[in-house]
Design a protein around this motif. Structure first.
Motif, PDB file in Angstrom:
ATOM      1  N   MET A   1       7.936  -1.880 -13.065  1.00 34.19           N
ATOM      2  CA  MET A   1       8.000  -1.605 -11.036  1.00 34.19           C
ATOM      3  C   MET A   1       8.126  -3.211 -10.844  1.00 34.19           C
ATOM      4  N   SER A   2       7.869  -4.128 -11.022  1.00 29.69           N
ATOM      5  CA  SER A   2       7.565  -5.156 -10.329  1.00 29.69           C
ATOM      6  C   SER A   2       7.106  -5.348  -8.587  1.00 29.69           C
ATOM      7  N   LEU A   3       6.886  -6.500  -8.206  1.00 28.59           N
ATOM      8  CA  LEU A   3       6.177  -6.841  -6.915  1.00 28.59           C
ATOM      9  C   LEU A   3       7.116  -8.190  -6.332  1.00 28.59           C
ATOM     10  N   GLY A   4       8.586  -8.181  -6.851  1.00 35.12           N
ATOM     11  CA  GLY A   4       8.952  -9.235  -6.351  1.00 35.12           C
ATOM     12  C   GLY A   4       9.559  -8.977  -4.668  1.00 35.12           C
ATOM     13  N   VAL A   5       9.820 -11.050  -4.481  1.00 33.08           N
ATOM     14  CA  VAL A   5       9.912 -10.940  -3.169  1.00 33.08           C
ATOM     15  C   VAL A   5      11.130 -10.960  -2.792  1.00 33.08           C
ATOM     16  N   ASP A   6      11.421  -9.896  -1.511  1.00 31.05           N
ATOM     17  CA  ASP A   6      13.004  -9.907  -1.291  1.00 31.05           C
ATOM     18  C   ASP A   6      13.130 -10.616   0.123  1.00 31.05           C
ATOM     19  N   TRP A   7      13.487 -11.871   0.174  1.00 35.59           N
ATOM     20  CA  TRP A   7      13.429 -12.752   0.730  1.00 35.59           C
ATOM     21  C   TRP A   7      14.107 -12.461   2.296  1.00 35.59           C
ATOM     22  N   ASP A   8      15.329 -11.217   2.214  1.00 36.42           N
ATOM     23  CA  ASP A   8      15.808 -10.769   3.194  1.00 36.42           C
ATOM     24  C   ASP A   8      15.389  -9.700   3.815  1.00 36.42           C
ATOM     25  N   ALA A  17       9.919   2.512   5.478  1.00 35.80           N
ATOM     26  CA  ALA A  17       8.849   1.846   4.173  1.00 35.80           C
ATOM     27  C   ALA A  17       7.240   2.417   4.257  1.00 35.80           C
ATOM     28  N   ARG A  18       6.897   2.748   5.774  1.00 38.03           N
ATOM     29  CA  ARG A  18       5.372   2.414   5.566  1.00 38.03           C
ATOM     30  C   ARG A  18       5.387   3.436   5.872  1.00 38.03           C
ATOM     31  N   THR A  19       6.025   4.509   5.972  1.00 40.45           N
ATOM     32  CA  THR A  19       5.779   6.180   5.366  1.00 40.45           C
ATOM     33  C   THR A  19       5.382   6.300   4.375  1.00 40.45           C
ATOM     34  N   ALA A  20       6.540   5.641   3.332  1.00 38.44           N
ATOM     35  CA  ALA A  20       6.495   5.503   2.346  1.00 38.44           C
ATOM     36  C   ALA A  20       5.510   5.215   1.093  1.00 38.44           C
ATOM     37  N   ALA A  21       4.245   4.301   1.943  1.00 40.37           N
ATOM     38  CA  ALA A  21       3.229   3.590   1.967  1.00 40.37           C
ATOM     39  C   ALA A  21       2.073   4.718   2.257  1.00 40.37           C
ATOM     40  N   GLY A  22       2.400   5.650   2.907  1.00 39.37           N
ATOM     41  CA  GLY A  22       1.328   6.983   3.183  1.00 39.37           C
ATOM     42  C   GLY A  22       0.675   6.271   4.385  1.00 39.37           C
ATOM     43  N   TRP A  23       1.245   5.866   5.651  1.00 36.88           N
ATOM     44  CA  TRP A  23       1.587   5.291   7.118  1.00 36.88           C
ATOM     45  C   TRP A  23       0.860   6.506   7.729  1.00 36.88           C
ATOM     46  N   GLN A  24      -0.430   7.045   7.965  1.00 37.31           N
ATOM     47  CA  GLN A  24       0.021   8.245   9.324  1.00 37.31           C
ATOM     48  C   GLN A  24       0.851   7.416  10.850  1.00 37.31           C
ATOM     49  N   PRO A  25       0.881   8.845  11.290  1.00 37.66           N
ATOM     50  CA  PRO A  25       1.598   8.572  12.453  1.00 37.66           C
ATOM     51  C   PRO A  25       0.571   8.279  12.742  1.00 37.66           C
ATOM     52  N   TRP A  26      -0.607   7.902  13.723  1.00 34.40           N
ATOM     53  CA  TRP A  26      -0.705   8.005  14.738  1.00 34.40           C
ATOM     54  C   TRP A  26      -0.930   6.177  14.437  1.00 34.40           C
ATOM     55  N   LEU A  27      -0.693   5.518  13.445  1.00 35.44           N
ATOM     56  CA  LEU A  27      -1.000   4.097  12.738  1.00 35.44           C
ATOM     57  C   LEU A  27       0.326   3.545  13.598  1.00 35.44           C
ATOM     58  N   TYR A  28       1.189   4.137  14.132  1.00 32.04           N
ATOM     59  CA  TYR A  28       2.096   3.814  15.117  1.00 32.04           C
ATOM     60  C   TYR A  28       2.056   3.707  15.836  1.00 32.04           C
ATOM     61  N   ARG A  29       1.325   4.778  16.614  1.00 31.44           N
ATOM     62  CA  ARG A  29       1.329   4.371  18.160  1.00 31.44           C
ATOM     63  C   ARG A  29       0.242   3.445  18.664  1.00 31.44           C
ATOM     64  N   VAL A  30      -0.668   2.773  17.759  1.00 34.07           N
ATOM     65  CA  VAL A  30      -1.519   1.302  17.868  1.00 34.07           C
ATOM     66  C   VAL A  30      -0.815   0.265  18.254  1.00 34.07           C
ATOM     67  N   GLU A  31       0.192   0.393  16.802  1.00 34.22           N
ATOM     68  CA  GLU A  31       0.571  -0.394  16.453  1.00 34.22           C
ATOM     69  C   GLU A  31       1.807  -0.919  18.165  1.00 34.22           C
ATOM     70  N   ARG A 189       8.593   7.025  -3.999  1.00 34.23           N
ATOM     71  CA  ARG A 189       8.722   7.950  -3.482  1.00 34.23           C
ATOM     72  C   ARG A 189      10.527   8.482  -3.871  1.00 34.23           C
ATOM     73  N   ARG A 190      11.276   7.571  -3.929  1.00 43.92           N
ATOM     74  CA  ARG A 190      12.803   7.600  -4.179  1.00 43.92           C
ATOM     75  C   ARG A 190      12.965   8.689  -6.016  1.00 43.92           C
ATOM     76  N   MET A 191      11.829   7.909  -6.641  1.00 42.65           N
ATOM     77  CA  MET A 191      12.028   8.438  -7.829  1.00 42.65           C
ATOM     78  C   MET A 191      11.058   9.803  -7.850  1.00 42.65           C
ATOM     79  N   LEU A 192      10.479  10.124  -7.692  1.00 43.44           N
ATOM     80  CA  LEU A 192       9.392  11.178  -8.191  1.00 43.44           C
ATOM     81  C   LEU A 192      10.414  12.509  -6.326  1.00 43.44           C
ATOM     82  N   ASP A 193      11.356  12.308  -5.418  1.00 40.51           N
ATOM     83  CA  ASP A 193      12.205  12.814  -5.275  1.00 40.51           C
ATOM     84  C   ASP A 193      13.155  13.330  -5.945  1.00 40.51           C
TER      85      ASP A 193
END
Length: 423
Positions: A1-8, A17-31, A189-193
């Protein structure tokens, strides 16, 4: 699995995606409340610096109010799905950049609020548009306090272009990396699911297989008992009746009468022993208080003591508790294989090997007896063993030849014992 750039995709990951990356709900409110906080801090710094007259504050206050309303409508209260639409994201950015620039022209303190324009630009897509927005934001933030873009670029073009390029590349590169990591985590996360779903399905199939095997085992035991009653007990009872009838006819001959009576008594004892053996075979009580290797060693030792034929047991691999149906089948195959050796092989030695592997458990039983030509036969032994093993998705292999001994190999899936069974 590579860190390729998706230009779209936008540089700043969407909430999924931030949920999959481990962001917590309070970070949404901060943002979402970040632009309002930056606007309030910038206004507080401007008030603290002072030096503005009432007319200045009238115009600036109107700009602050308009900016606050824009932030509330496009960031704070706008639904996440709407904020992530390309057209709405572009509209939000243009409003933040325009209002922020107007405020920075009024007071350099509002460069603090303009920082949010970078984050707003990173929501844009395609990627080239996001880089263009970042460059525009960098240009305005760095030059509005120095006479504006035209004046600054005219006076020192090399310095300002270098600053803008470096700042845009750093922020844009960080955004691309953040998006790639979020996308990678989302894929993981999708693969683990999917793996968890496949494992759950596999466990369900295993439970179903073992349940069916248990039901089939009950039927198999009934067939075995029916055959033993027909082949052993019924014939024994027939012999007892025959001897008793003969004894009744020889009542005037004491010696003959006694001989028939002794024969009937011996047959009765043999039948009683056979009946006890049949009942004894219904439940593998050897596994109640011992591990599978210990149970096999005990069975082999008792068989050797009864038959006088040495039987050695070897265990390879790391022994571990297996599902009761698996262990019971291994023990039954061992008992049946030893019974066959006793009845047919005339062997001088027997070797048993129990092998634990990652996905399988294997039982090998070898003897140096008379051997035979493998093939379908009338007996219950080998067909019964094969049915037992195949019910659990296993295989049974038989190798033999006249005078060359016999080797039986049973391969079964190493289904682990359920928690309640291994506790």
């Amino acid at each position: 699995m590579s860190l390729g750039v998706d230009w779209d995709r936008p540089m700043w990951p969407p909430e999924s995606a931030r949920t999959a990356a481990g962001w917590q709900p309070w970070l949404y409110r901060v943002e979402r409340f970040l632009p309002g906080v930056l606007l309030a801090v910038a206004s507080g710094v401007s008030v603290g610096v002072g030096g503005h007259d009432g007319r200045w504050w009238t115009v600036t206050g109107a700009l602050i109010a308009g900016t606050a309303l824009w932030v509330l409508g496009t960031v704070v209260f706008a639904p996440a799905r709407l904020r992530e639409r390309p057209a709405f994201a572009l509209l939000t950015f243009l409003g933040v950049l325009g209002l922020g620039s107007a405020l920075e022209v009024r007071d350099i303190s509002y460069v603090i609020f303009m920082i949010y324009a970078f984050l707003s630009a990173m929501r844009l897509r395609p990627t080239w548009l996001a880089f263009a927005a970042l460059a525009m934001t960098s240009l305005l933030i760095n030059t509005l306090g120095n006479g504006g873009p035209v004046h600054a670029l005219k006076e020192r073009p090399g310095v300002w272009i270098t600053i803008i390029v470096v700042q845009t590349a750093a922020i844009g590169g960080g955004g691309l990396l953040s998006a790639a990591v979020a996308r990678q985590n989302e894929e993981r996360r999708r693969m683990l699911d999917e793996l968890a779903a496949a494992q759950a399905e596999n466990e369900g199939l295993q439970r179903q297989l073992l349940s069916q095997a248990r039901e089939a085992g009950v039927l198999d035991e009934r067939q075995r008992l029916a055959q033993e009653i027909h082949d052993t007990l019924a014939q024994g009872f027939t012999g007892i009746i025959t001897q008793l009838e003969a004894a009744a006819l020889a009542k005037d001959e004491p010696a003959e009468w006694q001989r028939h009576l002794d024969s009937a008594t011996a047959l009765a004892r043999e039948n009683l022993t056979a009946a006890r053996r049949s009942v004894h075979a219904l439940h593998p009580e050897h596994l109640d208080s011992a591990t599978l290797p210990e149970a096999l060693a005990g069975v082999a030792a008792r068989w050797s003591a009864r038959t006088g034929v040495p039987a050695g047991v070897t265990t390879t691999g790391v022994a571990r508790p297996l599902h009761p149906e698996i262990e019971s089948t291994v023990l039954r195959v061992t008992q049946e294989a030893l019974s066959n050796v006793d009845k047919h092989a005339a062997a001088g030695r027997v070797g048993l090997t129990l092998s634990y592997m990652d996905e399988e458990v294997t039982l090998d039983v070898r003897d140096d007896g008379a051997g035979f030509v493998p093939g379908p036969g009338p007996g219950f032994g080998l067909p019964g063993m094969r049915r037992r093993v195949q019910r659990l998705a296993g295989t049974l292999h038989v190798e033999s030849e006249p005078g060359g001994g016999t080797a039986i190999s049973a391969v079964l899936p190493a289904v682990p014992a359920p928690p309640e069974a291994s506790a």
